[in-house]
Design a protein around this motif. Structure first.
Motif, PDB file in Angstrom:
ATOM      1  N   LYS A   2       0.816  -1.208   0.000  1.00 37.85           N
ATOM      2  CA  LYS A   2       0.000   0.000   0.000  1.00 37.85           C
ATOM      3  C   LYS A   2       0.857   1.268   0.000  1.00 37.85           C
ATOM      4  O   LYS A   2       0.470   2.280  -0.559  1.00 37.85           O
ATOM      5  CB  LYS A   2      -0.930  -0.001   1.221  1.00 37.85           C
ATOM      6  CG  LYS A   2      -1.992  -1.083   1.165  1.00 37.85           C
ATOM      7  CD  LYS A   2      -2.964  -1.009   2.332  1.00 37.85           C
ATOM      8  CE  LYS A   2      -2.337  -1.361   3.659  1.00 37.85           C
ATOM      9  NZ  LYS A   2      -1.905  -2.768   3.760  1.00 37.85           N
ATOM     10  N   THR A   3       2.032   1.191   0.673  1.00 36.98           N
ATOM     11  CA  THR A   3       2.859   2.388   0.802  1.00 36.98           C
ATOM     12  C   THR A   3       3.258   2.923  -0.574  1.00 36.98           C
ATOM     13  O   THR A   3       3.215   4.133  -0.813  1.00 36.98           O
ATOM     14  CB  THR A   3       4.134   2.063   1.608  1.00 36.98           C
ATOM     15  OG1 THR A   3       3.772   1.213   2.686  1.00 36.98           O
ATOM     16  CG2 THR A   3       4.761   3.314   2.145  1.00 36.98           C
ATOM     17  N   HIS A  28       7.383   5.109   7.628  1.00 35.48           N
ATOM     18  CA  HIS A  28       6.976   5.687   6.345  1.00 35.48           C
ATOM     19  C   HIS A  28       7.973   6.744   5.903  1.00 35.48           C
ATOM     20  O   HIS A  28       8.301   6.862   4.728  1.00 35.48           O
ATOM     21  CB  HIS A  28       5.589   6.325   6.464  1.00 35.48           C
ATOM     22  CG  HIS A  28       4.462   5.340   6.359  1.00 35.48           C
ATOM     23  ND1 HIS A  28       4.410   4.369   5.390  1.00 35.48           N
ATOM     24  CD2 HIS A  28       3.338   5.185   7.106  1.00 35.48           C
ATOM     25  CE1 HIS A  28       3.299   3.657   5.544  1.00 35.48           C
ATOM     26  NE2 HIS A  28       2.641   4.130   6.581  1.00 35.48           N
ATOM     27  N   ASP A  78      -3.122   6.511   6.893  1.00 37.36           N
ATOM     28  CA  ASP A  78      -2.839   5.083   6.970  1.00 37.36           C
ATOM     29  C   ASP A  78      -3.629   4.494   8.134  1.00 37.36           C
ATOM     30  O   ASP A  78      -3.761   5.115   9.178  1.00 37.36           O
ATOM     31  CB  ASP A  78      -1.339   4.869   7.179  1.00 37.36           C
ATOM     32  CG  ASP A  78      -0.916   3.453   6.783  1.00 37.36           C
ATOM     33  OD1 ASP A  78      -1.755   2.711   6.236  1.00 37.36           O
ATOM     34  OD2 ASP A  78       0.248   3.098   7.015  1.00 37.36           O
TER      35      ASP A  78
HETATM   36 MG    MG Z   1       1.517  -0.296   5.589  1.00 31.23          MG
END
Ligand code: MG
Ligand code: ADP
Length: 692
Positions: free
Chosen positions: A304-305, A335, A399
């Motif tokens: 997803k990142t 992140h 997130d």
């Molecule tokens: Mg993640």
């Protein structure tokens, strides 16, 4: 004087003066109409006599029979035990407080009728302090004709009083010709559901012919009718929020021509098909002049990142800023590390802002943010505090969105320069489709339903903590193979101190048993700097075993870690366990997850761990969690308080869920004037305010 109507204060009813009205007001009941929506939380069934032989634990029933004998028992607590027998069996009645007169009346040969709950006593089934009456003839008054509703109440208002007021309100309802009906009969009849007025009457005052069992279960058409309208009201209100947000417009963003292709060129891997599809869905949304409101679901490790990063590049290339909000500082830092690596070769300015960022670092950061220097800001909810001013915020990425309340999402709007920023939310909690449509009616949904290739599924073993020695040998062997290990400590209590103590003692045991292994301890009390140093050390294989509290739940990425031990996994939800387990199996080595349960594992606990053992599929796990624990756990609504229903129960009323979006669309199209009244009827002022 104006005639009494459903809008009048309840103090107009007989037996309810201003003092009562005040008490009712505390329960959110002002008008007589409000009182009609004060619904029973359960019913008592005194309509029939249950044969003693048919009783099961937990039933609340009327029983009747002959007293076979009564005696005083001297156990831990003195009690009077009376044996009741009917044609089908024997049960005990137990009184802890009793008078001489009571003892005398409960005589062998007399007849007794009781109403109470069936419990398990030392010698079999019993009722403790039931309501009862005794006589010598066995002739008792007739039974109730209908179920007795029990209402939520407050100090100083008893059930009898409540019932009497509600009876008056029902009589008034009849005189006034019923409630306003917002759903036409033609829509309800095919669903075999009654009108609202009929439903309200049945629920407060079931008739002799009302199906008792379904009413007790909450599945009676009258109850389903109300549940449907309530679900509909929530759905409509979320869509209303969506329309409001979209009405404010957004900056349309052209697809990235330069940055995204550059990033993709640099990656050592190809996007999965699912990533490509979702990236495209997002890109199309971003090109519109209404804000995107999209939820991306994808299992742990689905990538997803990267999808978020490519969305960010589209905004950055259009000259706008992006904010990425994570639920914990540790995850924000992760992140930040990942995205900085990607962003640096592209010449993009990335910064990290968390609660603990020092003033010295913060001031220049905020200054640069306001001037437009920082293009991508990553952090926790600190990103949206006062004093954080963006130059031109175009996209907000959240997130693990289920951890944020509606309020926090709303705070975003104020930060945008033009209309609302586009919003992309990401969650690893796979939410079954019908549930998602109900809970996230304001969001479009994309699903990354494919893991990057080359991952080996994690092999999960469930074992007792009695077998810790075997587990320790397993850890030692993995380390000898050059692998790394997570050891996760869980605790029921959300107390940092206790959790820390548990983790510390586990780390000590490990250090003592595995003297050759390098062991680190990661917990919530560490400073962010210390946490990231530890994570970095683990990432660079300067540690073999990382003992951690559940803070590592999300976002940590160490491909060489291939073994995870979870202590007392029974304390966590399945979704959370699945997230934790997703920390291993990120490399190519065969990975293991050992669920080491405690001594008092319940039958349901066993079942739940068995689900974890038998599948790695997040959607299957979520479905099972839904069955075993209910939607509140799956959605994490306990944290966010997002959905509190009065009548509806998303588990019990699952069959209604698919109808809700259908009816919502139909109402908006055919009877738009009914939309707001439905919302107003079911959502209190605070909830309505929260969603606008
Ligand atoms: Mg993640
Ligand atoms: P999550 O969906 O759980 O947030 P991440 O975005 O953290 O997953 O991705 C997990 C790992 O997979 C990261 O190391 C990431 O770089 C890597 N990854 C992402 N997409 C791919 C892909 N298409 N092929 C191989 N690895 C990928």
């Amino acid at each position: 004087m104006p005639a009494v109507s459903l809008k009048s204060s309840i103090s107009e009813l007989k037996g309810a003066g201003p003092k009562f009205a005040e008490k009712f007001s505390g329960m959110g009941i002002e008008s007589i109409g409000d009182l009609l929506f004060h619904l029973p939380y359960k019913y008592q069934d005194r309509t029939r006599i249950a044969p003693v032989g048919s009783l099961r634990l937990g039933m609340a029933v009327v029983i009747e029979g002959e007293i076979r004998g009564t005696q005083v028992m001297f156990g831990k607590r003195r009690s009077l035990l009376c044996r009741l027998q009917d044609g089908s069996g024997v049960i005990s009645i137990r009184l802890f407080h009793f008078s001489k007169a009571q003892q005398a009346s409960l005589k062998a040969g007399h007849f007794i009728r009781c109403y109470g709950e069936v419990r398990m006593g030392p010698t079999g089934l019993e009722m403790i302090h039931p309501e009862y009456s005794v006589n010598t003839s066995g002739a008792f008054p007739p039974l109730d004709q209908r179920l007795t509703p029990l209402y939520p109440t407050t100090e100083g208002i008893n059930q009898a009083r409540l019932r009497s007021l509600i009876e008056q309100a029902l009589a008034l309802l009849d005189r006034q010709g019923g409630l306003a009906e917002w759903l036409p009969a033609e829509w309800l009849t095919p669903l075999a559901l009654p009108s609202l007025t009929a439903a309200i009457k049945t629920i407060h005052h079931p008739s002799n012919s009302t199906d008792t069992r379904s009413l007790l279960e909450g599945t009676h058409p009258a109850q389903q009718r109300l549940a449907l309208e309530e679900l509909l009201a929530h759905h409509l209100s979320m869509q209303y929020y969506r329309q409001q947000t979209q009405a404010s417009g957004a900056q349309p963003l052209k697809p990235s021509q330069k940055l995204a292709p550059l990033l993709l060129q640099q990656l050592p891997f190809q996007l999965t098909g699912a990533q490509q599809r979702v990236i495209k869905e997002i890109s199309i949304d971003l090109q519109k002049s209404v804000p995107m409101l999209r939820l991306v679901q994808g299992d742990v490790g689905a990538g997803k990142t990267l999808v978020a990063m490519i969305a960010a590049l589209q905004a950055i290339e259009s000259g706008l800023q992006v904010a990425l909000m994570a639920p914990t500082e540790l995850l924000a830092e992760q992140h930040f590390i990942n995205m900085s690596n990607w962003a640096e070769p592209l010449g993009i300015e990335v910064a990290l802002l968390v609660g603990k960022t020092t003033k010295k670092a913060r001031d220049p950061l905020l200054d640069s943010l306001e001037k437009g220097g920082i293009q991508l800001l990553i952090g926790t909810h600190a990103l949206f505090q006062n004093g954080v001013n963006y130059h031109n915020l175009g996209l907000v990425i959240i997130d693990e969105q289920h951890r944020f309340g509606v309020q926090q999402r709303l705070a975003l709007k104020e930060k945008a320069v033009i209309g609302s920023p586009h919003q992309l939310t990401m969650t690893a909690t796979p939410i079954p489709r019908t549930l998602a449509m109900t809970a996230f009616a304001d969001l479009d949904i994309s699903i990354i339903d494919e893991l990057p290739p080359g991952r080996t599924p994690v092999v999960t073993t469930v074992l007792s903590q009695q077998r810790k020695d075997a587990v320790l040998r397993r850890i030692d062997a993995a380390c000898a193979d050059g692998r790394q290990v997570y050891w996760v400590c869980t605790l029921i209590e959300e107390s940092d101190e206790l959790q820390l103590a548990a983790a510390q003692s586990s780390a000590e045991v490990l250090a003592a048993s595995l003297p050759n292994r390098r062991i680190g301890l990661l917990h919530g009390k560490l400073k962010p700097k210390e946490k990231s140093l530890l994570m970095e050390a683990f990432k660079h294989h300067e540690l073999d075993v990382l003992v951690a509290t559940t803070v590592i739940e999300v976002g940590v990425d160490v491909p060489n870690a291939s073994v995870m031990i979870i202590e007392n996994p029974e304390r966590l939800g399945l979704a959370q366990l699945h997230q934790l387990r997703g920390r291993v199996g990120r490399g190519t080595a065969e990975s293991f997850c050992l669920l080491m349960f405690g001594d008092e594992l319940s039958e349901q606990g066993k079942q739940r761990l068995e689900v974890m053992r038998s599948t790695n599929d997040g959607f299957v796990i979520a479905e099972e969690d839904l069955k075993l624990r209910g939607p509140g756990e799956v959605l994490g609504t306990r944290q966010t308080g997002a959905i509190g229903f009065r009548v509806a129960d998303m588990e019990r009323d699952q069959a209604l869920l698919p109808l809700v979006p259908e009816l919502a669309t139909r109402l908006q199209k055919e009877l738009p004037g009914h939309v707001q009244p439905v919302i107003n009827r079911w959502l209190n002022k605070a909830e309505r305010y929260a969603q606008v």
